[in-house]
Design an enzyme around this catalytic site. Sequence first.
Site, PDB file in Angstrom:
ATOM      1  N   HIS A 105      39.290  44.207  32.828  1.00  0.00           N
ATOM      2  CA  HIS A 105      38.860  45.724  32.745  1.00  0.00           C
ATOM      3  C   HIS A 105      39.342  46.341  32.330  1.00  0.00           C
ATOM      4  O   HIS A 105      38.947  47.991  31.849  1.00  0.00           O
ATOM      5  CB  HIS A 105      39.315  46.209  34.839  1.00  0.00           C
ATOM      6  CG  HIS A 105      37.821  45.739  35.630  1.00  0.00           C
ATOM      7  ND1 HIS A 105      37.980  46.705  36.270  1.00  0.00           N
ATOM      8  CD2 HIS A 105      38.157  44.213  35.853  1.00  0.00           C
ATOM      9  CE1 HIS A 105      37.158  45.103  37.580  1.00  0.00           C
ATOM     10  NE2 HIS A 105      36.404  44.105  36.671  1.00  0.00           N
ATOM     11  N   HIS A 133      35.969  34.205  37.947  1.00  0.00           N
ATOM     12  CA  HIS A 133      36.154  34.141  40.021  1.00  0.00           C
ATOM     13  C   HIS A 133      36.916  32.889  39.614  1.00  0.00           C
ATOM     14  O   HIS A 133      36.198  32.020  40.730  1.00  0.00           O
ATOM     15  CB  HIS A 133      34.578  33.925  39.697  1.00  0.00           C
ATOM     16  CG  HIS A 133      34.438  35.254  39.517  1.00  0.00           C
ATOM     17  ND1 HIS A 133      32.929  36.177  40.151  1.00  0.00           N
ATOM     18  CD2 HIS A 133      34.695  35.924  38.986  1.00  0.00           C
ATOM     19  CE1 HIS A 133      33.053  37.687  39.075  1.00  0.00           C
ATOM     20  NE2 HIS A 133      33.585  37.718  39.294  1.00  0.00           N
TER      21      HIS A 133
END
EC number: 1.11.1.21
Length: 737
Positions: free
Chosen positions: A102, A268
């Site tokens: 991020h 993920h």
Amino acid sequence: MTDSPDATTGGCPVAHGDRLPHPTQGGANTHWWPNRLNLKLLAKNPAVADPMGEEFDYAAEFKTLDLPAVKADIQEVLTTSQDWWPADFGHYGPLMIRMAWHSAGTYRVSDGRGGAGTGQQRFAPLNSWPDNVSLDKARRLLWPVKQKYGRKLSWADLMILAGNVALESMGFETFGFAGGRVDAWEPEDDVYWGAETTWLGSDQRISGGEQRELEKPLGATHMGLIYVNPEGPEGKPDPVAAARDIRETFGRMAMNDEETVALIAGGHTFGKTHGAAPDSNLGPDSEAAPLEAQGLGWHNSHGTGKGADTITSGLEVTWTSTPTQWSNGFFENLFGYEYELYQGPGGGWQWRPKDGAGEGTVPDAHDPSKKIAPNMLTTDLSLKVDPIYEPISRRFWENPQEFADAFARAWFKLTHRDMGPADRYLGPEVPSEELIWQDPIPKPDHELVGPAEIAELKGRIAESGLTVRQLVSTAWAAASTFRGSDKRGGANGGRIRLEPQRSWEVNEPDQLATVISTLEGIQESFNAGSGAKKVSFADLVVLAGGVGVEQAAQAAGFDVEVPFTPGRGDATAEQTDVESFSHLEPSSDGFRNYLGKGHPLPAEYQLVDKANLLTLSAPEMTVLVGGLRVLGANYQQSEQGVFTEKPGTLTNDFFVNLLQMGNTWKATDETSETFEATDASGQVKWTGTRFDLVFGSNSELRAVAEVYASDDAKEKFVRDFVAAWDKVMNLDRFDLA
């Protein structure tokens, strides 16, 4: 004394209602004149705001780091769970990967802004984006490491390094790591994140109905998200529609389809999302949190507020059976089950295997005795249903080593794309492989020209028949592609002679071809007979621009020498990604009085934006515009803004005549983009654009223009122009830093 702010709103403790803010709360001028030109964008990160001091050399400090020792300290943090914020599965690795991702993932290729380069995740608005809930805890967990190494390790580098160490600690082999990111000390207010005034809003940026056209240059479909809504567009759980949003947003980060699949699946593979309960249980974000929270936001009133009760995205998803180990488990579960839609405990849309399949195969994050089923996000299923993503996903599923290599490379690109050329990379883990997205430039393999050779080359240029305008405009076209945001572009590499730059409209391809051919002839002739000393085309373009400036200054009565330092290299077409470089094409360039079509903002705002990317101050922008106008560097030799009777002469006439009283300016049409000045007799004296007239209209710029219009400023103007010109010519010379 007033009551403390309402913790549910994070309101200001000073009750001012409809009153103007106190100066410590923001500027009243913006309230009175919300459309005023923000010239503070040309004074970013001032030295007075930097506690390290102007002499601080971060690169030198970083080089003294014992990087293996730093990584060992980070590893210790990752595996030491803290009671105040317990680690999922006993390992903070997934949290650190999210933090690093991020930090870097805000980058967008269109203007080079965003990214991890200055540690902006520490500041508003990023520290309080809905997509960054709980990342304040990740940074606090790393504080002991930052505290230990202090000036030798920036937050910007530490956040990315922690992501790499997290991957390695969970069994993944990374592609490499480069340091060199220098911390900023204030928010980057020059980044346009969108027009919405509510978090997760998308009504201003999305248009075109089902076509879903995303406003440029934005890289996310919702305000406060890194890319897309994981539940689907506007929260509608449609994996097919979500795939379109994914492709658009990841593409704006310069990722292709294969890199996109690798990043999503690789990321993920680890950890989980958090949605133990609805996000209505969360308090104010980090920036709005009460004083006593000490910068930690999103106080959670659900249960213990941490561990199994954590709320971040509002989605409760664990993807694999080994969430702290690298594996192919994401694809195994993606293709191994059919999924059904349901609402998780946080109220968000998510997907679970049909008919209770997969139960008992995935560990609980905080209860070792408990096993659950794998879940997927809507955006995960996009990798299975999209006709382009699906075969890539299947190939990675069937070829785990290919997947691992693709993720390693994509992760390195994600976390290093905004650092510029590899010359800026620091540390022992810098990969040796040359990557095309780094815009590689060969280092000169010859002896550089010295004073005698430079003088000879300047003579040849002066006798070439090229005009001041041709010399100056070509050098400007080459150098002004530089972007301080991601350190791309500039004259180094000599790419002005390659596609796509040589065909850009703003560069006037026909005229440019003549200049390129002439300079290549000079280069070829000189290099053939100069012995060991040779000149690159990139160096010759900059030198030629300096010759043009010197000639114009001499015509004005000033004998100046434009500084020149050889050492630029020439890139090849094979080292130039045409599609990637197309993002550097100016849609407007106020320095050349060029305005393309379809701009949402008036021209003067675009000029400031361009100056910001060139890292110019307001005085530097001002003197360059005034100088380039009288040098005739305008697009298509336009007369707009050429406020002089002696074009090609480096005078301060632009400012003198713009500020001359007695002239009346009027727009030439309803667009108010071009103007005419008439004198007392009604005769048209000058024509100009918004790029020009702003220096007489804006009070701050007029103050600077008055300096250069003064009777005693003729020489100062020339000297300041040369200094600003030299700065632009060398913005990409990281070898000189």
